[in-house]
Enzyme design. Structure first.
Site, short mmCIF file in Angstrom:
data_model
loop_
_atom_site.label_atom_id
_atom_site.label_comp_id
_atom_site.label_asym_id
_atom_site.label_seq_id
_atom_site.Cartn_x
_atom_site.Cartn_y
_atom_site.Cartn_z
N ASN A 1 -1.70 -1.94 4.97
CA ASN A 1 -2.49 -1.05 5.82
C ASN A 1 -3.95 -0.96 5.39
OD1 ASN A 1 -2.15 0.35 3.44
ND2 ASN A 1 -1.52 2.28 4.39
N HIS A 2 -4.41 -1.86 4.55
CA HIS A 2 -5.81 -1.87 4.12
C HIS A 2 -6.70 -2.41 5.24
CE1 HIS A 2 -4.31 -2.14 -0.31
NE2 HIS A 2 -4.21 -0.92 0.19
N HIS B 1 -3.43 11.29 2.99
CA HIS B 1 -4.36 10.15 2.96
C HIS B 1 -4.30 9.39 4.26
CE1 HIS B 1 -1.01 7.43 2.62
NE2 HIS B 1 -1.72 6.41 2.21
N GLY C 1 0.66 8.58 8.06
CA GLY C 1 2.00 8.38 7.52
C GLY C 1 2.88 7.57 8.46
#
Length: 511
Positions: free
Chosen positions: A227-228, A420, A423
């Site tokens: 997911n970067h 963050h 999710g």
């Protein structure tokens, strides 16, 4: 609304996680936030660490300087199952650390910049930007030469160390832009200045390069997978005028958000300590059923503990530099296409996958944040540009969805920690099954820059290559994630963080 019997709702935003180990554990989730039963199981299994450390202390008392204990656990609204330790878990421990709690992606985190561009300028040049970004990020355009001395200074002293060790006349490649931006001037906008002390470098001799000349490596300036991302966004809505103004977030402003960590450097450290904690576990004891081992802080294993903090800081320092260079690469792409007068200011950079030496209720603890970002209030941010606002909290949505900038409120029960991101709601395997029409529509509507140029006719004629890349993108498509709205609403209602601005994506760069 969750009906899991292991959860007891305390109010509109909080649930108690019932467990047989006596650990105080609070989950922050409104009725609109999906709660994955498998993740609750994983969390309760994790809390068996309380029994593990007591058994180790009984078998080898000199393993700990202090009575070992899980002091408190908090769970953020983006909570979801991972591999042994759920994402969204915040855990304070006394007398030991849990390297597995952050795994290999040490100091995965977020960085946000504002620019002087308009969304219309980006939209009008999307094809040219696509080409420029692909070259810079994936086709050998990053060009970040460093000496062995620079890399050593980076790994042991972070961004401060790197900048101090960089010759003043080094302007090759991206260093010219680093100089122009005067990166050192904005280090007070990086959590702990992006500079964590380490007394030595652990296991990275090959990475550091030759002693007699500058060299280029394959790690710095790399996004990584999963997911970067590097995402180009715009400020869609301002939700707190005062704070947004202080942070340069004006309606229509184009921003750059970077999400990555320590890539291969962190993998080395994480892998090493997964092995260490297994080897030092008392031989007379059965291995923990949850597969999670601890690193005691005591005389017996002092050398391992000291080396752990050095290795952790090596990887974290690299990650801070990696995000900085990725942001500079985005600016280089903008300037290549849109001219040299594009401005670029840092809002904030912070980890969301790390272990902090901190205090909870006046007690010295190790705070493990697994996919959770610090969200401290203004008092804790004294001495920084955020002393009158609170800490910036970056909460990205899924690829193609809105992200939010929030401001931390220093909530004690959450250990000043926030989500963050949105999710996951589907595992990567489940995300690849079905949703085909939805995914195809997403690709038509949104520009994703990948190492493979999906526009090229020759690529379109290679279904094997095309299928592989589309499979990777599908794992991160919007339908694989919770909606970010209920997550943000829960953070606000619980007094964890207050919304400042909503950002909508214009294009995303994915590894």
């Amino acid at each position: 609304m969750t009906t899991d019997a292991r959860l007891t709702r305390l109010d509109d935003t909080r649930l108690r996680v019932n467990n047989p180990y006596g650990v105080e554990a609070t989950m922050f989730a409104s009725a609109d936030v999906p709660v994955e039963s498998a993740a609750v199981t994983e969390l309760v299994d994790l809390l068996a660490l309380q029994d593990t450390v007591r058994q180790v202390a009984a078998a080898e008392p000199d393993s700990f300087d202090l009575d070992p204990d899980i002091v408190r656990v908090a769970v953020t609204p983006d909570f979801h199952k991972a591999k042994g330790i759920p994402v969204g878990t915040v855990m304070a421990t006394r007398g030991f650390v849990v390297p597995q709690a952050i795994g290999s992606d040490i100091n995965c985190g977020m960085r946000l910049h504002t620019t002087t561009l308009t969304a219309d300028a980006v939209a009008a040049n999307v094809d040219a930007l696509d080409t420029a970004f692909r070259h810079l990020f994936f086709e050998g355009g990053r060009d970040i030469p460093m000496t062995r001395n620079q890399r050593y200074a980076l790994l042991t002293g972070g961004l401060d160390g790197l900048l101090n060790a960089t010759p003043a006349d080094l302007t090759t490649g991206l260093w010219g832009l680093v100089r122009e931006l005067d990166v050192g001037r904005s280090l007070d906008r990086v959590e702990r200045r992006g500079s964590l002390p380490a007394s030595k470098v652990f296991g990275l001799s090959d990475f550091m390069g030759p002693a007699d000349r500058p060299s280029r490596d394959g790690q710095i300036g790399s996004i990584g997978g999963g997911n970067h991302f590097v995402e180009i966004q715009k400020v869609e809505k301002v939700l707190d005028r005062t704070v947004a103004h202080a942070w340069g977030l004006k309606p229509g402003v184009v921003t750059v958000m970077v999400h990555t960590g320590s890539v291969g450097i962190g993998h080395l450290c994480g892998g090493h300590y997964r092995d260490v904690v297994r080897k030092i576990y008392p031989g007379a004891l059965k291995h923990p059923a949850n597969g999670v081992f601890v690193l005691p802080d005591g005389d017996r294993h002092r050398a391992h503990a000291n080396l752990f903090w050095d290795a952790l800081h090596n990887a974290a320092n690299f990650a801070f530099a990696n995000r900085m260079f990725l942001a500079v690469m985005a600016l280089a792409g903008f300037r290549r296409v849109l001219g040299d007068d594009v401005g670029f200011d840092l809002v904030y950079d912070a980890p969301h996958n790390f272990i902090w030496k901190d205090e909870v209720d006046g007690e010295a603890v190790a705070v493990h944040r697994k996919g959770a970002t610090p969200a401290r209030g203004f008092e804790a941010m004294a001495g920084t540009p955020f002393a009158y606002t609170g800490e910036p909290v970056l909460v990205p949505g899924s690829m193609g969805a809105s992200s939010f900038v929030m401001v931390g409120q220093g909530n004690a029960e959450s250990m000043a920690s926030a989500s963050h991101g949105a999710g996951r709601i589907l595992s990567r395997g489940d995300a690849m099954r079905g949703h085909d029409a939805e995914f195809e529509q997403f690709l038509r509507d949104f520009r994703v820059v990948t190492p493979v140029d999906l526009r090229r006719p020759d690529v379109r004629r290679r279904p094997d290559i095309l299928a592989k890349k589309l499979e990777e993108l599908k794992q991160e498509a919007p339908f694989a994630y919770k909606g970010v709205g209920p997550v943000v609403a829960t953070l606000a209602a619980a007094g964890i963080a207050r919304p400042v601005a909503e950002l909508t994506p214009l294009m995303t760069v994915k590894g």
